[in-house]
Design a protein around this motif. Structure first.
Motif, PDB file in Angstrom:
ATOM      1  N   GLU A 217       0.826  -1.213   0.000  1.00 56.18           N
ATOM      2  CA  GLU A 217       0.000   0.000   0.000  1.00 56.18           C
ATOM      3  C   GLU A 217       0.858   1.260   0.000  1.00 56.18           C
ATOM      4  O   GLU A 217       0.571   2.229  -0.711  1.00 56.18           O
ATOM      5  CB  GLU A 217      -0.931  -0.011   1.213  1.00 56.18           C
ATOM      6  CG  GLU A 217      -1.854   1.202   1.271  1.00 56.18           C
ATOM      7  CD  GLU A 217      -2.746   1.193   2.496  1.00 56.18           C
ATOM      8  OE1 GLU A 217      -3.483   2.168   2.688  1.00 56.18           O
ATOM      9  OE2 GLU A 217      -2.696   0.210   3.269  1.00 56.18           O
ATOM     10  N   LEU A 218       1.946   1.239   0.791  1.00 60.01           N
ATOM     11  CA  LEU A 218       2.834   2.400   0.825  1.00 60.01           C
ATOM     12  C   LEU A 218       3.485   2.636  -0.535  1.00 60.01           C
ATOM     13  O   LEU A 218       3.633   3.786  -0.976  1.00 60.01           O
ATOM     14  CB  LEU A 218       3.909   2.210   1.891  1.00 60.01           C
ATOM     15  CG  LEU A 218       3.519   2.546   3.329  1.00 60.01           C
ATOM     16  CD1 LEU A 218       4.633   2.179   4.284  1.00 60.01           C
ATOM     17  CD2 LEU A 218       3.182   4.023   3.464  1.00 60.01           C
ATOM     18  N   ALA A 244       9.010   4.574   7.634  1.00 61.35           N
ATOM     19  CA  ALA A 244      10.031   4.299   8.655  1.00 61.35           C
ATOM     20  C   ALA A 244       9.583   3.179   9.586  1.00 61.35           C
ATOM     21  O   ALA A 244      10.369   2.269   9.906  1.00 61.35           O
ATOM     22  CB  ALA A 244      10.328   5.575   9.435  1.00 61.35           C
ATOM     23  N   ARG A 245       8.327   3.212  10.015  1.00 64.73           N
ATOM     24  CA  ARG A 245       7.826   2.154  10.908  1.00 64.73           C
ATOM     25  C   ARG A 245       7.786   0.808  10.191  1.00 64.73           C
ATOM     26  O   ARG A 245       8.180  -0.227  10.758  1.00 64.73           O
ATOM     27  CB  ARG A 245       6.431   2.527  11.420  1.00 64.73           C
ATOM     28  CG  ARG A 245       6.417   3.720  12.367  1.00 64.73           C
ATOM     29  CD  ARG A 245       5.071   3.832  13.053  1.00 64.73           C
ATOM     30  NE  ARG A 245       3.999   4.119  12.123  1.00 64.73           N
ATOM     31  CZ  ARG A 245       3.587   5.342  11.803  1.00 64.73           C
ATOM     32  NH1 ARG A 245       4.178   6.395  12.359  1.00 64.73           N
ATOM     33  NH2 ARG A 245       2.597   5.529  10.953  1.00 64.73           N
ATOM     34  N   ALA A 246       7.320   0.814   8.928  1.00 61.09           N
ATOM     35  CA  ALA A 246       7.215  -0.446   8.190  1.00 61.09           C
ATOM     36  C   ALA A 246       8.593  -1.048   7.917  1.00 61.09           C
ATOM     37  O   ALA A 246       8.797  -2.258   8.058  1.00 61.09           O
ATOM     38  CB  ALA A 246       6.457  -0.224   6.882  1.00 61.09           C
ATOM     39  N   PHE A 247       9.565  -0.214   7.546  1.00 62.75           N
ATOM     40  CA  PHE A 247      10.896  -0.731   7.251  1.00 62.75           C
ATOM     41  C   PHE A 247      11.598  -1.200   8.525  1.00 62.75           C
ATOM     42  O   PHE A 247      12.410  -2.130   8.468  1.00 62.75           O
ATOM     43  CB  PHE A 247      11.729   0.335   6.539  1.00 62.75           C
ATOM     44  CG  PHE A 247      11.620   0.273   5.041  1.00 62.75           C
ATOM     45  CD1 PHE A 247      12.685  -0.150   4.276  1.00 62.75           C
ATOM     46  CD2 PHE A 247      10.446   0.623   4.401  1.00 62.75           C
ATOM     47  CE1 PHE A 247      12.590  -0.217   2.896  1.00 62.75           C
ATOM     48  CE2 PHE A 247      10.337   0.565   3.030  1.00 62.75           C
ATOM     49  CZ  PHE A 247      11.410   0.132   2.266  1.00 62.75           C
ATOM     50  N   ARG A 260      17.175  -1.354   7.877  1.00 61.20           N
ATOM     51  CA  ARG A 260      17.176  -0.488   9.057  1.00 61.20           C
ATOM     52  C   ARG A 260      17.737   0.899   8.711  1.00 61.20           C
ATOM     53  O   ARG A 260      17.248   1.915   9.201  1.00 61.20           O
ATOM     54  CB  ARG A 260      17.994  -1.136  10.180  1.00 61.20           C
ATOM     55  CG  ARG A 260      17.659  -0.571  11.565  1.00 61.20           C
ATOM     56  CD  ARG A 260      18.327  -1.389  12.647  1.00 61.20           C
ATOM     57  NE  ARG A 260      17.930  -2.788  12.586  1.00 61.20           N
ATOM     58  CZ  ARG A 260      16.793  -3.243  13.082  1.00 61.20           C
ATOM     59  NH1 ARG A 260      15.934  -2.408  13.661  1.00 61.20           N
ATOM     60  NH2 ARG A 260      16.501  -4.528  13.015  1.00 61.20           N
ATOM     61  N   LEU A 261      18.766   0.905   7.863  1.00 63.91           N
ATOM     62  CA  LEU A 261      19.303   2.193   7.417  1.00 63.91           C
ATOM     63  C   LEU A 261      18.267   2.955   6.595  1.00 63.91           C
ATOM     64  O   LEU A 261      18.155   4.191   6.702  1.00 63.91           O
ATOM     65  CB  LEU A 261      20.573   1.963   6.587  1.00 63.91           C
ATOM     66  CG  LEU A 261      21.770   1.380   7.344  1.00 63.91           C
ATOM     67  CD1 LEU A 261      22.922   1.119   6.375  1.00 63.91           C
ATOM     68  CD2 LEU A 261      22.218   2.317   8.453  1.00 63.91           C
ATOM     69  N   GLU A 262      17.507   2.250   5.766  1.00 65.10           N
ATOM     70  CA  GLU A 262      16.447   2.884   4.983  1.00 65.10           C
ATOM     71  C   GLU A 262      15.373   3.465   5.897  1.00 65.10           C
ATOM     72  O   GLU A 262      14.820   4.535   5.627  1.00 65.10           O
ATOM     73  CB  GLU A 262      15.841   1.873   4.013  1.00 65.10           C
ATOM     74  CG  GLU A 262      14.814   2.449   3.059  1.00 65.10           C
ATOM     75  CD  GLU A 262      15.436   3.343   2.014  1.00 65.10           C
ATOM     76  OE1 GLU A 262      14.733   4.254   1.542  1.00 65.10           O
ATOM     77  OE2 GLU A 262      16.612   3.151   1.682  1.00 65.10           O
ATOM     78  N   ALA A 263      15.080   2.775   6.990  1.00 65.65           N
ATOM     79  CA  ALA A 263      14.101   3.286   7.951  1.00 65.65           C
ATOM     80  C   ALA A 263      14.588   4.576   8.589  1.00 65.65           C
ATOM     81  O   ALA A 263      13.810   5.525   8.783  1.00 65.65           O
ATOM     82  CB  ALA A 263      13.831   2.226   9.025  1.00 65.65           C
ATOM     83  N   ARG A 264      15.882   4.651   8.909  1.00 63.43           N
ATOM     84  CA  ARG A 264      16.420   5.883   9.488  1.00 63.43           C
ATOM     85  C   ARG A 264      16.366   7.030   8.486  1.00 63.43           C
ATOM     86  O   ARG A 264      16.055   8.169   8.855  1.00 63.43           O
ATOM     87  CB  ARG A 264      17.859   5.652   9.941  1.00 63.43           C
ATOM     88  CG  ARG A 264      17.984   4.682  11.122  1.00 63.43           C
ATOM     89  CD  ARG A 264      19.439   4.419  11.460  1.00 63.43           C
ATOM     90  NE  ARG A 264      19.567   3.419  12.516  1.00 63.43           N
ATOM     91  CZ  ARG A 264      20.733   2.902  12.920  1.00 63.43           C
ATOM     92  NH1 ARG A 264      21.857   3.310  12.347  1.00 63.43           N
ATOM     93  NH2 ARG A 264      20.755   2.001  13.885  1.00 63.43           N
ATOM     94  N   ARG A 265      16.671   6.735   7.235  1.00 64.98           N
ATOM     95  CA  ARG A 265      16.579   7.786   6.213  1.00 64.98           C
ATOM     96  C   ARG A 265      15.144   8.267   6.056  1.00 64.98           C
ATOM     97  O   ARG A 265      14.899   9.464   5.830  1.00 64.98           O
ATOM     98  CB  ARG A 265      17.127   7.271   4.883  1.00 64.98           C
ATOM     99  CG  ARG A 265      18.633   7.144   4.844  1.00 64.98           C
ATOM    100  CD  ARG A 265      19.130   6.904   3.430  1.00 64.98           C
ATOM    101  NE  ARG A 265      18.798   5.575   2.974  1.00 64.98           N
ATOM    102  CZ  ARG A 265      19.587   4.515   3.102  1.00 64.98           C
ATOM    103  NH1 ARG A 265      20.765   4.657   3.677  1.00 64.98           N
ATOM    104  NH2 ARG A 265      19.227   3.335   2.643  1.00 64.98           N
ATOM    105  N   ALA A 266      14.193   7.360   6.172  1.00 68.23           N
ATOM    106  CA  ALA A 266      12.783   7.767   6.087  1.00 68.23           C
ATOM    107  C   ALA A 266      12.404   8.654   7.262  1.00 68.23           C
ATOM    108  O   ALA A 266      11.638   9.621   7.100  1.00 68.23           O
ATOM    109  CB  ALA A 266      11.890   6.525   6.032  1.00 68.23           C
ATOM    110  N   GLU A 267      12.920   8.347   8.455  1.00 71.00           N
ATOM    111  CA  GLU A 267      12.647   9.207   9.607  1.00 71.00           C
ATOM    112  C   GLU A 267      13.202  10.613   9.379  1.00 71.00           C
ATOM    113  O   GLU A 267      12.538  11.620   9.674  1.00 71.00           O
ATOM    114  CB  GLU A 267      13.270   8.587  10.859  1.00 71.00           C
ATOM    115  CG  GLU A 267      12.594   7.306  11.337  1.00 71.00           C
ATOM    116  CD  GLU A 267      13.302   6.698  12.527  1.00 71.00           C
ATOM    117  OE1 GLU A 267      14.359   7.245  12.924  1.00 71.00           O
ATOM    118  OE2 GLU A 267      12.818   5.685  13.068  1.00 71.00           O
ATOM    119  N   GLN A 268      14.426  10.695   8.870  1.00 73.04           N
ATOM    120  CA  GLN A 268      15.014  12.000   8.584  1.00 73.04           C
ATOM    121  C   GLN A 268      14.220  12.741   7.510  1.00 73.04           C
ATOM    122  O   GLN A 268      14.011  13.957   7.604  1.00 73.04           O
ATOM    123  CB  GLN A 268      16.469  11.824   8.151  1.00 73.04           C
ATOM    124  CG  GLN A 268      17.368  11.248   9.233  1.00 73.04           C
ATOM    125  CD  GLN A 268      18.755  10.910   8.709  1.00 73.04           C
ATOM    126  OE1 GLN A 268      19.019  11.015   7.504  1.00 73.04           O
ATOM    127  NE2 GLN A 268      19.636  10.489   9.601  1.00 73.04           N
TER     128      GLN A 268
END
Length: 514
Positions: A217-218, A244-247, A260-268
């Motif tokens: 969906e995302l 970020a939550r999904a990754f 996990r690195l992709e999730a941090r980039r999404a948070e930023q």
């Protein structure tokens, strides 16, 4: 079955053919031009490919409506060009075989997959059926006899055996209905599965299923967002937070460090998009969700304001609060080039005990340079300001300077500081320079809702003392003055922190911490 005679193409009328094309009008422009192979049609220039494609289709339809129907006696226009539209280059030896062409004459339309040209032609029904994407517009009526003005070929021996079908490269010899083969549909491209996000394929067997559904969906939502004509940074921030939550969950399931690195980039990215939204709207949201229009609207402006206070804390030539406040205001006035203009009201409005003596101290230690005396500076008027210079702020020989902001940013910061220290209620309460310096410092050390300190947890007293040089006993008194002037509420001073909430009245003057 024998081939057609070589002179037959000259004996019969060649089928009509015309092409409408869509081409770029030139480099560096979105404009296109629509041209038609008919000599009487003028070229059209249109602003975009979408408009041009619609105009080209409309032009072709106008020709089809105005043109007469296909003629039963014409020679197949496709065969006249060796059937190159539906025969591969490797099959050249098959192009001359007469069984490749036949059936009733039709008027067909052929277009390329990219929608760059459209071609209408009179051809046989077999060629139309064999051409990918060809659409038959109309079919020729069966002739009831020899056409007027054409040579009679009834006495000519037939080249096909009895009972064989009649082809369009031969003249029809008998009347009767003839079936038109259905056109072959254009080959469709296989579409890739939509289970992708951030250039990653989502495994079909990913578990839990809820996580896979969320990722799919995302991915769709991000692709839909990319099709928007106008950005919606608030929506983008929400999508990045969900990503970020999904990754993070995906990384926990698969133990993939890259996820996990992709999730941090999404948070930023979510934080950046949220700040950009506040900058574009000139507002931030307080704890109640109400919009706060701020005097300084951008996060870069807030950081520059904090950088000036930090610089003054490290380079102030005099230690007392009054001198520190005057140094802050002079630094903001001369920050870009090290020079600026002052009038007496700029100094008397700061609530200083003896501004003339402070100016003399600053000039005496070499931090400030003025053309006359301190008394002349205090007596200057707006129509005749006094030029001042701060040598430490003048750019060095290599072009470097203490501050990186430009000349347009400097007056914004100076105006913001003047608004804070000259607040009406601070002036009416006759607050001291130390109180105004504390108000200026607190305005740059709050959360978006006005709570003091990072995350509203309070300001460390050591860092506060570096910017506002007062003793611990005096700090409580200054906080009380700000409370009385409707600047601060719920102020509490502990051994390590100062906590509290800036009032709603002064929230527009704040520079929220990231």
């Amino acid at each position: 079955m024998t081939e057609a005679t070589a002179s037959e193409l000259n004996e019969r009328v060649l089928g009509r053919r015309w092409t409408v094309r869509l081409d770029a009008a030139g480099r560096g422009s979105a404009a296109v031009r629509v041209s038609c192979s008919r000599p009487s049609c003028a070229e059209q220039r249109l602003p975009s490919a979408v408009v041009g494609r619609a105009a080209a289709v409309a032009h072709l339809k106008a020709h089809l409506r105005a043109a007469p129907g296909p003629r039963a006696e014409v020679y197949c226009a496709c065969r006249a060009e060796s059937c190159h539209t539906h025969l591969r280059p490797d099959d050249r030896q098959m192009r001359a075989q007469p069984w490749r062409c036949g059936g009733a004459v039709v008027l067909a339309v052929v277009t390329d997959r990219e929608g760059r040209w459209w071609q209408a032609l009179e051809c046989c029904s077999r060629c139309a059926a064999a051409t990918p994407g060809a659409q038959v517009v109309t079919t020729a009526q069966t002739a009831s006899g020899p056409a007027a003005g054409t040579p009679d070929t009834a006495d000519r021996p037939s080249t096909a055996p009895a009972g064989a079908p009649q082809f369009s490269d031969r003249r029809p010899s008998a009347a009767g209905p003839r079936d038109v083969p259905a056109p072959r549909s254009a080959p469709t491209r296989r579409r890739h599965p939509c289970g992708k996000i951030a250039q990653r394929v989502i495994p079909h067997d990913l578990r839990p299923v809820v996580l896979r559904d969320e990722l799919v969906e995302l991915g769709e939502l991000f692709r839909t967002y990319q099709q928007r004509t106008e950005p919606d940074l608030a929506l983008l921030a929400d999508l990045q937070e969900r990503k970020a939550r999904a990754f993070t969950t995906w990384a926990d399931v698969t133990c993939d460090v890259n996820l996990r690195l992709e999730a941090r980039r999404a948070e930023q990215a979510a934080t950046t998009a949220r700040l950009q939204h506040q900058q574009r709207t000139g507002c931030g949201a307080d704890s109640d969700g109400r919009a706060v229009p701020r005097l300084l609207t951008a996060a870069t402006q807030w950081e520059h304001a904090r950088s000036v206070l930090a610089y003054v804390a490290d380079h102030s030539p005099l230690p007392d609060p009054e001198a520190r406040l005057l140094v802050v205001m002079l630094t903001l006035r001369t920050a870009h080039t090290g020079t600026g203009n002052l009038v007496g009201q700029d100094l008397t409005a700061l609530g200083l005990t003896d501004p003339e003596d402070l100016v003399e101290q600053l000039t005496g230690c070499g931090w400030l340079s003025i053309p006359g005396t301190a008394g002349d500076l205090l007596a200057s008027r707006p129509d005749n300001p006094t030029p001042v210079t701060v040598p430490s702020l003048v750019a060095r020989g290599d072009g470097t300077a203490p501050f990186t902001f430009g000349k347009k940013m400097r007056p914004k910061l100076s105006g913001w500081a003047r608004k804070v220290v000259s607040d009406k209620k601070l002036r009416k309460a006759k607050t001291t320079a130390g109180t105004r310096l504390l108000a200026l410092t607190l305005a740059t050390q709050t959360s978006s809702s006005g709570r003091l300190g990072p995350g509203g947890q309070g300001i460390d007293l050591k860092s506060l003392a570096a910017r506002c040089p007062v003793g611990p006993g005096e700090l409580q008194h200054l906080a009380d003055q700000l409370t009385a002037a409707d600047w601060l509420t719920d102020a509490a001073l502990t051994d390590t922190h100062l906590t509290g909430q800036l009032t709603e009245r002064v929230l527009p003057l704040t520079c929220p911490l990231p």
